[in-house]
Structures are given as C-alpha cells and as structure tokens.
Scaffold this active site. Structure first.
Site, mmCIF file in Angstrom:
data_model
loop_
_atom_site.group_PDB
_atom_site.id
_atom_site.type_symbol
_atom_site.label_atom_id
_atom_site.label_comp_id
_atom_site.label_asym_id
_atom_site.label_seq_id
_atom_site.Cartn_x
_atom_site.Cartn_y
_atom_site.Cartn_z
ATOM 1 N N CYS A 2 0.856 -1.182 0.000
ATOM 2 C CA CYS A 2 0.000 0.000 0.000
ATOM 3 C C CYS A 2 0.899 1.242 0.000
ATOM 4 C CB CYS A 2 -0.940 0.110 1.183
ATOM 5 S SG CYS A 2 -2.131 -1.213 1.289
ATOM 6 N N ARG A 27 4.073 -0.565 -4.766
ATOM 7 C CA ARG A 27 3.806 -1.082 -3.423
ATOM 8 C C ARG A 27 2.449 -1.753 -3.323
ATOM 9 N NH1 ARG A 27 7.280 1.498 0.571
ATOM 10 N NH2 ARG A 27 5.945 0.532 2.093
ATOM 11 N N TRP A 72 -2.883 -2.650 -1.708
ATOM 12 C CA TRP A 72 -2.660 -4.090 -1.839
ATOM 13 C C TRP A 72 -3.552 -4.697 -0.768
ATOM 14 C CZ3 TRP A 72 -1.131 -8.211 1.168
ATOM 15 C CH2 TRP A 72 -0.738 -9.366 0.478
ATOM 16 N N ASN A 98 -2.102 1.833 5.748
ATOM 17 C CA ASN A 98 -1.247 0.729 5.351
ATOM 18 C C ASN A 98 -1.002 -0.088 6.606
ATOM 19 O OD1 ASN A 98 0.727 -0.944 4.332
ATOM 20 N ND2 ASN A 98 2.316 0.637 4.248
ATOM 21 N N GLY A 99 -1.267 -1.396 6.551
ATOM 22 C CA GLY A 99 -1.078 -2.228 7.739
ATOM 23 C C GLY A 99 -2.317 -3.064 8.004
ATOM 24 N N GLU A 483 16.676 -18.718 -6.894
ATOM 25 C CA GLU A 483 16.355 -17.350 -7.300
ATOM 26 C C GLU A 483 15.803 -17.330 -8.733
ATOM 27 O OE1 GLU A 483 15.784 -14.707 -5.952
ATOM 28 O OE2 GLU A 483 16.107 -13.108 -7.377
ATOM 29 N N LYS A 487 12.120 -15.933 -9.735
ATOM 30 C CA LYS A 487 11.925 -14.851 -10.729
ATOM 31 C C LYS A 487 10.897 -15.286 -11.761
ATOM 32 C CE LYS A 487 13.160 -12.159 -9.145
ATOM 33 N NZ LYS A 487 13.880 -11.984 -7.935
ATOM 34 N N GLU A 490 7.210 -15.594 -10.263
ATOM 35 C CA GLU A 490 6.529 -14.380 -9.801
ATOM 36 C C GLU A 490 6.113 -13.453 -10.936
ATOM 37 O OE1 GLU A 490 8.777 -11.719 -7.237
ATOM 38 O OE2 GLU A 490 10.619 -12.323 -8.195
ATOM 39 N N HIS A 506 15.987 -37.562 -5.561
ATOM 40 C CA HIS A 506 15.139 -37.961 -4.436
ATOM 41 C C HIS A 506 13.680 -37.573 -4.664
ATOM 42 C CE1 HIS A 506 18.713 -39.118 -2.223
ATOM 43 N NE2 HIS A 506 19.268 -38.023 -2.729
ATOM 44 N N LYS A 605 5.701 -4.741 -3.815
ATOM 45 C CA LYS A 605 7.055 -4.529 -3.323
ATOM 46 C C LYS A 605 6.911 -4.167 -1.853
ATOM 47 C CE LYS A 605 11.325 -3.755 -4.994
ATOM 48 N NZ LYS A 605 11.962 -4.911 -5.639
HETATM 49 C C1 F6R Z 1 11.223 -11.311 -5.206
HETATM 50 C C2 F6R Z 1 11.075 -10.275 -4.210
HETATM 51 C C3 F6R Z 1 10.683 -10.665 -2.842
HETATM 52 C C4 F6R Z 1 11.518 -9.898 -1.820
HETATM 53 C C5 F6R Z 1 11.010 -10.180 -0.395
HETATM 54 C C6 F6R Z 1 11.867 -9.504 0.638
HETATM 55 O O1 F6R Z 1 11.607 -10.792 -6.429
HETATM 56 O O2 F6R Z 1 11.262 -9.118 -4.481
HETATM 57 O O3 F6R Z 1 10.783 -12.039 -2.640
HETATM 58 O O4 F6R Z 1 12.847 -10.280 -1.956
HETATM 59 O O5 F6R Z 1 9.704 -9.729 -0.289
HETATM 60 O O6 F6R Z 1 11.855 -8.126 0.482
HETATM 61 P P1 F6R Z 1 12.941 -7.204 1.145
HETATM 62 O O7 F6R Z 1 14.248 -7.563 0.548
HETATM 63 O O8 F6R Z 1 12.512 -5.812 0.808
HETATM 64 O O9 F6R Z 1 12.905 -7.486 2.608
#
Ligand code: F6R
Length: 610
Positions: A2, A27, A72, A98-99, A483, A487, A490, A506, A605
C-alpha cells in the site's frame, strides 16, 4: 505494501498526489483513491490502477490539501467499496491506511452497537468511525480524537487522516508501517516512501513507531504516544529523479537488470582497495571484533533476500569459518528460537520494511544478540533498528521482482565474509587479494553477460508456453537456482522449482520428460564433475537442458540443448554472473506471455504485513 501520499500547499493537491501515487504504485496496485478538501471533503476511488483513478479526476479536483492511497488488499477483496480512503459516518473524515488492524472486528462491533454504520469489508473503516466517536466528545480537538483512537487499535498502521472541519492539516500516525514527512518551501508532504516526495524536496523526517504528526503548509509537529512534542532529525534525501524513472527502458525490471554493473560498482566504491587487498566497511567497523568472535551467525530474510542469505552462508562458512544458519524471517519468530548473547543476526532486506524481517530482528535483539543489517533503502525501519550494518547502495529498486538488490546484497555479503576472514585469520592474503581484485572486475563481466541478452531472448521465445520449469544447481549454483525459479514464477506465473542438483534424484526426477525445461547452473569449478553427472541424468530422461556455464566448459556445452556462457570467475563470485541470464530469461518469457512485469498479480514490493 500500500502506498500513501499526502500534500498541503499552494499546488493543486490532486495533481501532486496522483504523481506520487504513480511512483508508489509498485507497493500495491489493486485499487486507488484520493480525498481532497476544497470547502468540503471530496473522495474519488475505485478498483484498478492509479491511471484509472486519474481518469476519474479528469474534470479536475480543486483544493490544496489531500491524501491518496494505492492498495494491496489485506481485508476485503479489491473493489470500489473497499478502496481507500474510508469515511466517517458524517462523511467529514477520510482515512488511508497501510497495515492491519487486528482487533477491527471487536472495534466494529462496539461502534455498530453505538449506532455507527459500516459499508466495507476493510479493517480501515473502523479508524474513521473511531475518530468520529471521540470527536463527538470534544469536537474541537482532532489530535485528541486520533490519539485516543490509536490507543484502542491493535496491529500495525501507517495512517493519514484529513477532516473537513480542519481543512489546513493532515494528521499521520505510524506503528509498524513506514511514513515520512517531506519538508518543502511553503508546502509539506507525507508519504510511505521517499520516491513520492523526491520531486518536491530533499528534506525528510522519518516517523518512528508510536509517533503522530500534523502537517500544515508552513510546518509540522511530531508528538510521542504520550503526547510530548518531539524534535526530529531532518534527513537529506539522496535520490535523483533519473533513478525512479524508466529512462527509455520498457520496464523498470529491465532497467534494473541492466543497471547491475553500476549498482555493483556503487556498492564497491570506497570499500575495496584491489592494489592493497583491503576492504573498508565503516558501518560494521565498531562491531567487527564481536562479529569475528560470534558463536554463530543467523541470517534472517525473506524471498530473494533469503536467497542472497544462502549465498552468504556458503561465503561465511568457507572463507571465515563461522557457523551460519539461514532462516526464513517469518518462521524464526514463531519457533522459540535459541538465540542470545554471543550470537549475531544479519538481516537482509532491500526495502528495509519487510514486516517479518523486522519482527525477527526485534526478537533477536530482545534476546541479546547483536543485529546487523544489509539493507538498500537508507533510513528504512530495519536500517534504523539494527545495531550496525552495511548499505548495499543499489539505488531505488522499483520493479516488483528484485534483481539488482540481489546482486548488490551478494556483493556486500562477499565483502563482509572476506573482511571477517581477514580479521579471523582464516584466509590467506593471496586468496583475499585475488577475490578483491576479481570483485573489481565483476561489473565489467556483468556487462559482458548483458551483451548476450538477445541470445537469452531467443531461448525465452522457445519456452514461453512451457507449463513448468526445473532449476538445478550445486554449491553456489543452488541459491541461484532458487532465485531463477522465483523470478520466473513471480512474473510469468509459470510453475518453477529450484533444487540442489543432487536432490533431484530424491523425487523431482520423476517430473522430467521431453516437455520439461531444466535450467542447470553449472559454473563452479569444484562441483563441475558432479554437475556434469546430474546433467547426464536429466539428458537420459530427455529433459530440455538450458545450461548456464562458464566460457569454454565444453563438457557442459556438449550435453546441453541450449547454452548461455558467463565469463570465468572465482567460484565464490559465480552467483553474481549466473543469476543475470536467469533474470533475463524470466523477463523475456513474462513479456512474451503478456504479463505485467513490473506489477505482477497479487504481489507488492515491500511486504509490510506479517
Ligand atoms: C522477489 C522479491 C521478494 C523480496 C522479499 C523480501 O523478487 O522481491 O521475494 O525479496 O519480499 O523483500 P525485502 O528484501 O525488501 O525485505
């Protein structure tokens, strides 16, 4: 999670707020809304992105004061009614939040019993009604009403509130969700993230938990939860507009992938001396002895940052010979973890606001551990609450999928591991000097990998509609496999799994047939033979092998159907190169599938709720 922005001053508030919301859209982006005061309070809101909200305002909204929100959803599906701002019964108070208000059901019931009516499924609406109920007792004192309301709320909040009868002020309060004040010339802003105010001012005040602030166009006041007036430090914001714009790239994610050589150079600047083989990390200098004598290191993080933590584990153990555990921050707190004096926790976070990581940090601190941060956003909650730390200096990361933060985090962890190894005497001078010299070469080597983006795009075109992907790696290739899989899933919504290559036998090997793309990360020397055997096993089952390997690795090249080469480097540094093709692979596949790369569905984010 948010975005909140507010403005009071001579400009048209709606225009400043829409611009700010666009910058904060990463966000959260399932709905958006705005409340302005121009004589009376007016609210426009609805499901959809900020651009849709902007079209609702096309007739123009007058007034030099207002608050806005991009959502969000936590409580209540994304729809017009649940969008913020939320209103009091009399329609005079507007609140954005937000929260999570954890006791909102109890509060809602009490307020309903007292005759207040509710129209949404959100937790936020109770805040507007609560403030209204306290104002009825003392209509001239909005601050009192807000303060008493906050005292009844359990949970987390970043709140911005406007009231039609107090048309010159915005009230904000923080507990667990970031908020800052932007100090302009004859104007003031509030925002959940500095990018929304960077265009107007470089002077900001970060609110701390429990604080309540009031902004007017000519100033601000901040109060503690006990209502004492506070003098807050004014910080200088070092953020240029170029950093928060796409700069000719179609997406922030692609821009940020291509920014990695610069991000890593920025991260290394002033910290390494390749000629002397030394490292300077001012942020942890004062705790180096404590870190070097740690009983054990616990790394806590989420998502991509957790993956860089895994690389960190390998680095700290092999170079500094210190025992390391890597924890999902969300699990750490709820497991009665055994941690205390003598232990060191390193929390890794791009945003510095991830609620679970913050909670793990607080738990560790409270139990007596030294807590260090590896953080990108300067002044963020995690950066401020850790005992010491090292910023990654990657610059603002706006694409929801983390890319340059990963490589910059790994760079910092590498620096910390070498520094620590030197301090503990567990690394030979020659090896340390070699690593430092090679680190200095990494930005150039990433440039080299990026030059082959079209080759990776070609592979992406062939696998755009694959329903599943498997990623396999050993040693330093394993966190990269995780990773790469994250990527892909997501941003393209393709199911993908990352596995240690040997673990495949396994279970996951049962998935392999001639339809299954298997991405193998085969770039570390010391595991090459074993990796080659694993690739043979995939090939024997007709898996479609896409190999990421070092230049000249003929063994791997002969086995794979598709190959992407990265320049040769020292094993410890391979994640900094091998992850790049995987970022590009997921990017191009997502674009081919028509996915919204920068704003993937359901994600946001900065996850500021637990
Ligand atoms: C994946 C991604 C998330 C963040 C996770 C932690 O691309 O961006 O998995 O890595 O939400 O976020 P931070 O690093 O901001 O604590």
């Amino acid at each position: 999670m948010c975005g909140i922005v507010g403005y009071v001053g001579p400009k048209k508030a709606s225009e400043v707020i829409i611009k700010g919301l666009k910058r904060l859209e990463y966000r959260g982006y399932d709905s958006a809304g705005i409340a302005t005061i121009n004589g009376s309070l007016s609210v426009k809101k609805g499901k959809g992105k900020v651009a849709k909200l902007e079209s609702l305002l096309s007739s123009g909204v007058e007034g030099g004061i207002g608050i806005g929100h991009t959502r969000w959803a936590t409580h209540g599906e994304p729809n017009d009614i649940n969008s913020h701002p939320h209103l009091s019964d009399d329609g005079k108070i507007a609140v954005v939040h937000n929260g999570i208000i954890e006791n909102y059901n109890t509060l809602k019931k009490n307020l309903s019993d007292r005759g207040y009516s509710f129209y949404s499924e959100t937790d936020t609406e109770v805040v507007a009604k609560l403030i209204e109920s306290f104002l009825e007792e003392k209509p001239e004192d909005l601050k009192r009403a807000v303060r008493l309301s906050l005292a009844q709320i359990n949970g987390t909040y970043g709140l911005a509130i406007v009231h039609e009868d107090f048309p010159d002020q915005i009230m904000v309060a923080r507990k667990g969700s970031p908020l800052l004040l932007g100090i302009g010339e004859g104007e003031m802003l509030i925002a959940s993230d500095a990018s929304a105010v960077a265009e107007y001012t470089d002077k900001v005040v970060y609110l701390d938990d429990g604080e309540l602030a009031i902004i007017r166009k000519d100033g601000y006041e901040v109060h503690s939860s006990q209502d004492e007036a506070l003098t807050k430090e004014v910080h200088e914001l070092a953020m240029s507009l170029d950093e928060i714009e796409k700069g000719g790239f179609p997406h922030f994610m692609l821009k940020e992938i291509f920014e990695q050589p610069k991000a890593i150079s920025d991260c290394l600047r002033g910290r390494i001396n390749p000629a002397k083989g030394t490292i300077t990390l001012g942020g942890i200098e004062s705790v180096l002895d404590q870190l070097a004598n740690a009983r054990r290191i616990i790394i806590a993080a989420c998502g991509t940052s957790w993956h860089s933590g895994l690389v960190g584990e390998y680095l700290f153990e092999s170079l500094a010979e210190l025992p390391v555990e890597v924890e999902y921050a969300s699990e750490f707190r709820y497991r009665a973890p055994l941690i205390g004096e003598g232990d060191v926790m390193i929390v890794i976070s791009q945003s510095g606001e991830t609620a679970d990581t913050l909670a793990a940090l607080r738990e560790a601190k409270q139990k007596g551990a030294l807590v260090l941060g590896v953080v990108n956003v300067v002044g963020s909650s995690i950066a401020r609450e850790t005992d010491a730390g090292v910023y990654i200096h990657a610059g603002p990361e706006i694409g929801v999928a983390s890319t340059k933060a990963f490589t910059a985090q790994v760079t910092v962890l590498t620096l910390m591991a070498i520094k620590l190894a030197q301090h503990r005497g567990t690394i030979e001078d020659k090896k340390a000097a070699e690593l430092i010299r090679e680190l200095d070469q990494i930005p150039g080597k990433i440039e080299h990998v990026l030059k082959n983006a079209s080759g990776i795009e070609h592979i992406s075109n062939l696998f755009t509609y694959a329903p599943n992907f498997l990623y396999l790696g050993r040693s330093y290739g394993f966190p990269v496999a995780l990773e790469g899989a994250l990527k892909l899933k997501e941003i393209s919504y393709i199911h993908a799994e990352g596995y240690p290559a040997a673990e495949m036998k396994h279970g996951p090997i049962a998935l392999i047939d001639d339809m299954m793309p298997v991405v193998v990360i085969a770039a570390t020397d010391h595991t090459n033979d074993k990796m080659v055997s694993n690739i043979e096993e995939v090939k024997a089952r007709k898996g479609r092998i896409i190999a990421i390997t070092v230049e000249g690795n003929k063994e791997v090249e002969n086995l794979a159907e598709f190959v992407t080469e990265v320049p040769e480097t020292i094993d410890e540094l391979t994640p900094l190169l091998t992850v790049i093709p995987l970022q590009l692979l997921s990017y191009y596949i997502a674009v081919n599938r028509g996915c919204n790369v920068d704003q993937p569905r359901n994600l946001a984010k900065s996850v500021t709720v637990e």
